[in-house]
Design a protein around this motif. Structure first.
Motif, PDB file in Angstrom:
ATOM      1  N   ARG A 174       0.837  -1.194   0.000  1.00  0.00           N
ATOM      2  CA  ARG A 174       0.000   0.000   0.000  1.00  0.00           C
ATOM      3  C   ARG A 174       0.873   1.246   0.000  1.00  0.00           C
ATOM      4  O   ARG A 174       1.705   1.444   0.896  1.00  0.00           O
ATOM      5  CB  ARG A 174      -0.903   0.018   1.235  1.00  0.00           C
ATOM      6  N   PRO A 175       0.750   2.136  -0.996  1.00  0.00           N
ATOM      7  CA  PRO A 175       1.581   3.348  -1.046  1.00  0.00           C
ATOM      8  C   PRO A 175       1.123   4.365  -0.002  1.00  0.00           C
ATOM      9  O   PRO A 175      -0.017   4.831  -0.042  1.00  0.00           O
ATOM     10  CB  PRO A 175       1.378   3.868  -2.473  1.00  0.00           C
ATOM     11  N   SER A 178       9.665  12.634   0.842  1.00  0.00           N
ATOM     12  CA  SER A 178      10.519  13.165   1.913  1.00  0.00           C
ATOM     13  C   SER A 178      10.590  12.195   3.085  1.00  0.00           C
ATOM     14  O   SER A 178      11.664  11.985   3.677  1.00  0.00           O
ATOM     15  CB  SER A 178      10.002  14.526   2.372  1.00  0.00           C
ATOM     16  N   ILE A 179       9.455  11.575   3.438  1.00  0.00           N
ATOM     17  CA  ILE A 179       9.433  10.620   4.538  1.00  0.00           C
ATOM     18  C   ILE A 179      10.170   9.342   4.140  1.00  0.00           C
ATOM     19  O   ILE A 179      10.946   8.790   4.922  1.00  0.00           O
ATOM     20  CB  ILE A 179       7.982  10.283   4.936  1.00  0.00           C
ATOM     21  N   ALA A 180       9.942   8.877   2.908  1.00  0.00           N
ATOM     22  CA  ALA A 180      10.623   7.664   2.441  1.00  0.00           C
ATOM     23  C   ALA A 180      12.140   7.869   2.461  1.00  0.00           C
ATOM     24  O   ALA A 180      12.901   6.989   2.899  1.00  0.00           O
ATOM     25  CB  ALA A 180      10.151   7.306   1.035  1.00  0.00           C
ATOM     26  N   ALA A 181      12.595   9.033   1.986  1.00  0.00           N
ATOM     27  CA  ALA A 181      14.032   9.322   1.967  1.00  0.00           C
ATOM     28  C   ALA A 181      14.602   9.337   3.382  1.00  0.00           C
ATOM     29  O   ALA A 181      15.709   8.838   3.632  1.00  0.00           O
ATOM     30  CB  ALA A 181      14.281  10.659   1.276  1.00  0.00           C
ATOM     31  N   GLU A 182      13.848   9.896   4.327  1.00  0.00           N
ATOM     32  CA  GLU A 182      14.308   9.925   5.720  1.00  0.00           C
ATOM     33  C   GLU A 182      14.385   8.518   6.303  1.00  0.00           C
ATOM     34  O   GLU A 182      15.330   8.185   7.033  1.00  0.00           O
ATOM     35  CB  GLU A 182      13.358  10.802   6.543  1.00  0.00           C
ATOM     36  N   LEU A 183      13.400   7.674   5.979  1.00  0.00           N
ATOM     37  CA  LEU A 183      13.372   6.311   6.516  1.00  0.00           C
ATOM     38  C   LEU A 183      14.575   5.483   6.062  1.00  0.00           C
ATOM     39  O   LEU A 183      15.039   4.598   6.782  1.00  0.00           O
ATOM     40  CB  LEU A 183      12.076   5.605   6.094  1.00  0.00           C
ATOM     41  N   VAL A 184      15.066   5.744   4.847  1.00  0.00           N
ATOM     42  CA  VAL A 184      16.177   4.942   4.314  1.00  0.00           C
ATOM     43  C   VAL A 184      17.487   5.711   4.313  1.00  0.00           C
ATOM     44  O   VAL A 184      18.492   5.216   3.797  1.00  0.00           O
ATOM     45  CB  VAL A 184      15.853   4.443   2.881  1.00  0.00           C
ATOM     46  N   ILE A 229      12.999   0.899  -8.282  1.00  0.00           N
ATOM     47  CA  ILE A 229      11.803   0.904  -7.442  1.00  0.00           C
ATOM     48  C   ILE A 229      10.639   1.432  -8.277  1.00  0.00           C
ATOM     49  O   ILE A 229      10.838   2.100  -9.297  1.00  0.00           O
ATOM     50  CB  ILE A 229      11.988   1.771  -6.174  1.00  0.00           C
ATOM     51  N   HIS A 230       9.433   1.115  -7.840  1.00  0.00           N
ATOM     52  CA  HIS A 230       8.231   1.497  -8.591  1.00  0.00           C
ATOM     53  C   HIS A 230       7.198   2.097  -7.626  1.00  0.00           C
ATOM     54  O   HIS A 230       6.211   1.444  -7.281  1.00  0.00           O
ATOM     55  CB  HIS A 230       7.630   0.284  -9.308  1.00  0.00           C
ATOM     56  N   PRO A 231       7.425   3.355  -7.175  1.00  0.00           N
ATOM     57  CA  PRO A 231       6.454   3.946  -6.255  1.00  0.00           C
ATOM     58  C   PRO A 231       5.109   4.180  -6.920  1.00  0.00           C
ATOM     59  O   PRO A 231       5.019   4.298  -8.149  1.00  0.00           O
ATOM     60  CB  PRO A 231       7.121   5.278  -5.863  1.00  0.00           C
ATOM     61  N   GLY A 232       4.076   4.231  -6.092  1.00  0.00           N
ATOM     62  CA  GLY A 232       2.748   4.539  -6.605  1.00  0.00           C
ATOM     63  C   GLY A 232       2.566   6.039  -6.783  1.00  0.00           C
ATOM     64  O   GLY A 232       3.504   6.823  -6.628  1.00  0.00           O
ATOM     65  N   ARG A 233       1.356   6.419  -7.137  1.00  0.00           N
ATOM     66  CA  ARG A 233       1.015   7.829  -7.314  1.00  0.00           C
ATOM     67  C   ARG A 233      -0.339   8.101  -6.662  1.00  0.00           C
ATOM     68  O   ARG A 233      -1.255   7.272  -6.736  1.00  0.00           O
ATOM     69  CB  ARG A 233       0.931   8.207  -8.795  1.00  0.00           C
ATOM     70  N   ARG A 269       4.287  11.155  -5.640  1.00  0.00           N
ATOM     71  CA  ARG A 269       4.886   9.839  -5.393  1.00  0.00           C
ATOM     72  C   ARG A 269       4.524   9.358  -4.001  1.00  0.00           C
ATOM     73  O   ARG A 269       4.668  10.093  -3.020  1.00  0.00           O
ATOM     74  CB  ARG A 269       6.415   9.898  -5.505  1.00  0.00           C
ATOM     75  N   LEU A 270       4.120   8.080  -3.909  1.00  0.00           N
ATOM     76  CA  LEU A 270       3.838   7.462  -2.622  1.00  0.00           C
ATOM     77  C   LEU A 270       4.544   6.116  -2.566  1.00  0.00           C
ATOM     78  O   LEU A 270       4.377   5.283  -3.462  1.00  0.00           O
ATOM     79  CB  LEU A 270       2.322   7.276  -2.424  1.00  0.00           C
ATOM     80  N   TYR A 271       5.318   5.922  -1.510  1.00  0.00           N
ATOM     81  CA  TYR A 271       6.140   4.714  -1.365  1.00  0.00           C
ATOM     82  C   TYR A 271       5.504   3.756  -0.362  1.00  0.00           C
ATOM     83  O   TYR A 271       4.956   4.183   0.664  1.00  0.00           O
ATOM     84  CB  TYR A 271       7.556   5.087  -0.912  1.00  0.00           C
TER      85      TYR A 271
END
Length: 267
Positions: free
Chosen positions: A122-123, A128-134, A150-154, A160-162
């Motif tokens: 589920r995206p 910004s949050i995804a980048a912080e998490l990794v 990678i293939h994030p959703g929209r 972009r939603l990861y």
């Protein structure tokens, strides 16, 4: 199954080495590293299958053409072996269902209609949050998306939603590049196989569910058929009253179609 021949160990090490233009000692090294898994004869002689030959040619392509280091090759081949195992698991499941039909076993209880989506897909995270998490820069995530790692959703607004799975993949990319020193070409190969493995697992699960649903529906239909009239009645199953010949033919067609639908991974 058709893939059985590809996995049958037939080539001794000298022939296998000649087929892939490598020294036999190189094949022994790759076996110790777990990159290939040759069989053994009753006398413990190494025997290589067609699939082993394909894997050896893939190793040569990765090392010589793409410059992938040995750590990256190990990751690629581990995923290749997982895909092989998954395909064999799928074929074994088809054979199991086929055996049950041959014995006229009763249909198994079915899962609830419709597969529940994996919550990991589920995206939910903006970039910004995804980048912080990794612990990466957002621009790095955009680069990896352009490279199709990678293939994030929209969202409906194209944001972009990861997903949790995207986060797992990003952490894996970081591990490969920073801890193992795998170059970007190697990472692309590894992530392509990861996506293929995820898709193949979903394909297997979907096919098995579809088979169970279709077989349950057909078995119900066969049980409720009116009694035949005429001079000669068909061969009926004594437990269900269904036409065994027709049931067997339809089941064979269904199973053959499921097996044929497995993704072709021939490069």
């Amino acid at each position: 199954m058709g893939s059985d021949a590809k996995h049958r160990p037939v080539y001794v090490i000298s022939v296998a080495a000649e087929l892939v233009d490598m020294h036999p000692q190189t094949l022994r090294l790759y076996e110790r590293k777990g990159l290939i898994r040759p069989g053994r004869s009753s006398g413990k002689t190494r025997l290589y299958s067609e699939r082993d030959i394909e894997h050896l040619r893939e190793i040569r392509r990765l090392t010589q053409e793409l410059g992938v280091n040995l750590a990256g090759v190990e990751e690629v081949m581990r995923l290749q072996h997982q895909l092989d195992d998954l395909q064999q698991e799928f074929e074994a499941e088809i054979e199991r269902i086929e055996d049950e039909l041959r014995e006229q076993a009763r249909p198994q209880a079915l899962p609830a209609p419709g597969a529940t989506p994996d919550p990991r897909d589920r995206p939910v995270y903006v970039i910004s949050i995804a980048a912080e998490l990794v612990d990466m820069h957002p621009q790095t995530l955009r680069l990896y998306e352009r490279k199709q790692l990678i293939h994030p959703g929209r969202s409906s607004g194209k944001t972009r939603l990861y997903s949790e799975r995207d986060i797992e993949h990003l952490r894996e990319i970081r591990r490969l590049t920073q801890e193992l020193g795998v170059n970007l070409a190697g990472v692309e190969e590894i992530m392509r196989l990861r996506h293929e493995l995820d898709a193949s697992r979903a394909h297997l699960e979907g096919n098995v569910r579809r088979l169970q649903d279709d077989l349950s529906e057909r078995m119900t239909k066969w049980r409720t058929l009116p009694a035949p009239t005429g001079e000669q009645a068909p061969d009926l199953n004594p437990d269900t009253g269904a036409d065994s010949g027709a049931a067997s033919e339809e089941a064979d067609d269904l199973l053959a179609g499921a097996a044929d639908s497995w993704p072709d991974r021939t490069r």
